[in-house]
Design a protein around this motif. Structure first.
Motif, short mmCIF file in Angstrom:
data_model
loop_
_atom_site.label_atom_id
_atom_site.label_comp_id
_atom_site.label_asym_id
_atom_site.label_seq_id
_atom_site.Cartn_x
_atom_site.Cartn_y
_atom_site.Cartn_z
N TRP A 58 2.75 -11.04 0.39
CA TRP A 58 1.60 -10.39 -0.24
C TRP A 58 0.85 -11.33 -1.19
O TRP A 58 -0.37 -11.26 -1.30
CB TRP A 58 2.06 -9.13 -1.00
CG TRP A 58 2.38 -7.98 -0.08
CD1 TRP A 58 2.59 -8.04 1.27
CD2 TRP A 58 2.52 -6.61 -0.45
NE1 TRP A 58 2.87 -6.78 1.75
CE2 TRP A 58 2.84 -5.88 0.73
CE3 TRP A 58 2.43 -5.91 -1.64
CZ2 TRP A 58 3.05 -4.50 0.73
CZ3 TRP A 58 2.65 -4.53 -1.65
CH2 TRP A 58 2.94 -3.84 -0.48
N ALA A 67 3.03 1.42 3.07
CA ALA A 67 2.47 0.29 2.32
C ALA A 67 2.24 -0.90 3.24
O ALA A 67 1.22 -1.60 3.14
CB ALA A 67 3.40 -0.09 1.17
N PHE A 68 3.19 -1.15 4.14
CA PHE A 68 3.02 -2.28 5.05
C PHE A 68 2.01 -1.99 6.14
O PHE A 68 1.40 -2.91 6.68
CB PHE A 68 4.38 -2.69 5.63
CG PHE A 68 5.04 -3.77 4.83
CD1 PHE A 68 5.21 -5.04 5.36
CD2 PHE A 68 5.43 -3.55 3.53
CE1 PHE A 68 5.78 -6.06 4.61
CE2 PHE A 68 6.01 -4.55 2.76
CZ PHE A 68 6.18 -5.82 3.31
N ALA A 118 -0.74 -0.36 5.41
CA ALA A 118 -1.96 -0.70 4.68
C ALA A 118 -2.14 -2.21 4.57
O ALA A 118 -3.26 -2.73 4.71
CB ALA A 118 -1.90 -0.07 3.28
N ALA A 119 -1.03 -2.95 4.35
CA ALA A 119 -1.11 -4.41 4.26
C ALA A 119 -1.58 -5.02 5.59
O ALA A 119 -2.31 -6.00 5.61
CB ALA A 119 0.24 -4.99 3.86
N GLN A 123 -5.89 -4.69 -2.08
CA GLN A 123 -4.43 -4.68 -2.09
C GLN A 123 -3.85 -3.55 -2.94
O GLN A 123 -2.66 -3.25 -2.83
CB GLN A 123 -3.88 -6.01 -2.63
CG GLN A 123 -3.82 -7.14 -1.62
CD GLN A 123 -2.90 -8.26 -2.08
OE1 GLN A 123 -2.79 -8.56 -3.26
NE2 GLN A 123 -2.23 -8.89 -1.12
N GLN A 163 -1.76 -0.69 -1.13
CA GLN A 163 -0.42 -1.04 -0.67
C GLN A 163 0.54 -1.16 -1.85
O GLN A 163 1.72 -0.82 -1.73
CB GLN A 163 -0.45 -2.32 0.16
CG GLN A 163 -0.87 -3.59 -0.56
CD GLN A 163 -1.37 -4.67 0.40
OE1 GLN A 163 -2.30 -4.45 1.17
NE2 GLN A 163 -0.75 -5.86 0.35
#
Length: 679
Positions: free
Chosen positions: A264, A332-333, A335-336, A549, A552
């Motif tokens: 990230w 979250a991943f 979204a990443a 970001q 996430q």
């Protein structure tokens, strides 16, 4: 009598434990936040190696808690273990800091000291990890289990408060913990329980293996150890093993969570980091969102969300919270991955084997056409001083290839012969020189700068050198269509760049905005007696803002609140009194295994980054399903009830028949209460 805090049931000693944990996390995260960029910018490692070493260090930090638990339980006790390993911890920080001093030795010395310092830090922080949380839980009497549960939330808040402030202030030495020595409830070491557990398990397996089928059967395979070990120890091991089976799927959560400091951060490096005109966010500073959100979310979840969900009739159990935390981490991943798809639009993909990348600058007085043998890459005329839209891929059919190209201007053809190498990016410069048009091939840097700042170089079309001053840095640009080397500049507007020449006046140049992540070639020409700058964008600027970001980070933090805090308290509350440090160490061991998973994927998968994010998200969702099924069959244990069961099992043979019947009724009631607490 234990001293209490302000008339509550909270022991005064936990204040020192919470402050100590704040300072320890302050030191650890302050170093770890910049670790990836330290590897990239100071030790000059590439992204994959930096990611691998980062997660190897994180993994070691969570393998060493097993050693700390053994030392605490078998030798020193929790208090002395924390004190002594803290000294090792501080020495590690000193060695690591010395390794970062430029004048101390060469690059090999820097690497050696950095690695040695990280190893000492890993043994220090890892060794005290299982002790501090368990030591804090030991301060509470069993009748204050509710306060103990709240303590773990406060304890976790102190972790993240330290992490939050550590990005802004330099690490400090921890002296607070020792100051509370007289107030602590210190549980003495109870022998090498870890070794005793291993021996008991080994004896049970060996006994079961050697017995024939004719021997009496046992209800559980561990019961074969009854000939040598107490029933209480066997019962406690059964409890621990039931919990450890639940731990098997947990490393996948940590495989995702710990990438905040590696993948990230590297993603943030390729994003637009400007907040307004005067403030810039550093890539590693985005990690401050996690502890900041933790401090915000813990009271919200404890005081609002969990009670509201309970009022809706949905029973909230620790394992349900942990399963929900896994889902949020997977989201979250996801979204990443979406952010990464947008980020890679600005990245130039390197040429594979047998090919190279090419763009063309036309510095001639008129438009030209370019023909390359065996290809039709430039079907349209190339405009004078035209900014190339993108690189084209040129097939070479080998490591190198000599190509004779044809340049046409006003119907006249000129030959241009150049040697191309595979896996390179190049600019072909066409410029006027008698008897017509000449060409020059220069290699380009298409890799974005590690710290996100733009790169710039200059082509001087004049017969004499030009001296420029960009910010505080001077640059000499040689004459005769020569090109300067790349220089790194700060992201900002450059409306007034100083320019000087020996024979004529050179007015200041307007370069405009030099933006994050971009690489520029500026062509200096003379127009109406003035030097004019024509800016070409070789590598696009980062056009995805770093604030994308935030979603996430919000999702991963929600997952952490539901998974990590709950798991910490669950590991303590479900552990037998003699094995709390061991089980805390095993909980931390799941973090180590998670980092090993990242190591394997980062080094072995070779996927595009967005695909890697999707892979991790999918794996965690699959693991979440498995964990939920396992958790459904788990029975929660009350430590007081477990002690009663162990005592009943031990005393059962000595009681008379009536007592035995009464005991069975009590035991039946205990088991009934436990069974009601299923997932």
């Amino acid at each position: 009598m234990d001293r209490k805090f302000c008339g509550t049931n909270y022991p005064l000693s936990i204040c020192f434990i919470v402050v100590n944990e704040f300072c320890e996390r302050f030191s650890y995260y302050g170093m770890k936040a910049v670790l990836t960029l330290y590897f990239l910018n100071y030790l000059h490692w590439d992204e994959n190696l930096s990611t691998a070493i980062y997660h190897a260090f994180s993994s070691l930090c969570y393998f060493t808690p097993v050693l700390g638990a053994v030392i605490a339980d078998a030798w020193l006790g929790k208090f002395k273990t924390i004190i002594y390993l803290s000294i090792v911890y501080v020495i590690g920080h000193v060695v690591k800091s010395v390794g970062a001093i430029p004048i101390v030795g060469n690059s090999d010395v820097h690497v050696a000291l950095s690695i040695l310092g990280l190893i000492l830090i890993a043994f220090g922080t890892g060794g005290i990890k299982p002790c501090v949380a368990a030591f804090g839980g030991d301060q509470f009497d069993e009748q204050h289990s509710r306060e103990r549960q709240k303590f773990f939330s406060i304890f976790y808040m102190s972790i993240n408060a330290g992490s939050l402030l550590s990005t802004l202030i330099t690490p400090i030495l921890r002296v607070v913990f020792g100051a509370g020595s007289a107030l602590y409830k210190k549980t003495p070491p109870q022998g090498n329980i870890f070794l005793e557990v291993c021996n008991c398990i080994g004896f049970a397996i060996n006994s079961r293996w050697r017995r024939s089928k004719c021997d009496s059967q046992r209800n559980h395979w561990l019961d074969w150890a009854e000939e040598k070990y107490s029933k209480r120890l066997i019962q406690e091991i059964k409890m621990v093993l039931r919990i450890l089976v639940l731990y098997i799927p947990l490393p996948m959560f940590w495989a995702l969570f710990d990438q905040q400091g590696s993948r990230w951060t590297l993603q943030a490096n390729r994003m637009n980091m400007a907040l307004g005109k005067s403030f810039t966010v550093k890539p590693d500073q985005m990690q401050i969102l996690n502890p900041l959100l933790i401090l915000l979310f813990i009271p919200i979840f404890d005081l609002i969300i969990y009670p509201l969900v309970g009022l809706c009739g949905f029973k909230i159990t620790p394992l349900r919270k942990m399963a929900a935390g896994m889902i949020f981490a997977a989201l979250a991943f996801g979204a990443a991955a979406i952010v990464e798809l947008k980020v890679v639009d600005t990245v130039v993909t390197p040429a594979p084997e047998g090919k190279c990348l090419l763009q063309v600058f036309n510095l001639a007085s008129k438009n030209v056409s370019l023909q390359i043998p065996g290809s039709d890459m430039f079907p349209l005329p190339i405009q004078r001083l035209q900014d190339p839209a993108k690189y084209v891929t040129l097939p070479l059919e080998g490591p190198t290839k000599n190509l004779t190209m044809t340049v046409t201007s006003d119907g006249t053809k000129y030959k241009c012969r150049q040697m191309f190498e595979q896996k390179t990016a190049n600019s072909l410069i066409l410029y006027p020189e008698p008897p017509g048009i000449q060409c020059k091939l220069v290699e380009d840097n298409i890799k974005k700068n590690e710290n996100g700042n733009p790169l710039i170089r200059f082509i001087n079309t004049q017969p004499e050198a030009i001296n420029l001053t960009i910010g505080d840095v001077g640059l000499h640009v040689p004459p005769g269509y020569n090109i300067s080397s790349y220089m790194i500049v700060q992201q900002k507007e450059y409306p007034d760049v100083s320019c000087s020449m020996e024979s004529k006046q050179c007015s200041n140049l307007d370069l405009g905005l030099l933006d994050f992540g971009a690489s520029y070639t500026v062509i200096l020409t003379e127009e109406a007696g003035k030097i004019v700058a024509h800016k070409m964008e070789d590598v696009k600027a980062n056009n995805v803002h770093i604030t994308w970001q935030i979603p996430q980070y919000v999702l991963i933090t929600v997952g952490e609140v539901m998974f990590s805090i709950t798991g910490l308290e669950f590991s303590y509350s479900q552990a037998p009194a003699s094995m709390k440090s061991v089980l805390q160490a095993c909980w931390l061991l799941t973090v180590a295994v998670g980092n090993v998973i990242v190591l394997i994927v980062a080094e072995g998968a070779g996927l595009e980054q967005w695909k890697e994010f999707v892979l991790f998200a999918g794996l965690l969702l699959g693991v979440c399903i498995i964990f939920s099924i396992m958790a459904h069959f788990y029975t929660y244990i009350d430590p007081n009830q477990v002690d009663m069961i162990c005592l009943e099992n031990t005393a059962g043979k000595e009681d008379d028949d009536n007592s035995e019947d009464n005991m069975k009724m009590k035991t039946s009631d205990v088991h009934s209460n436990i069974l009601e607490q299923r997932f």
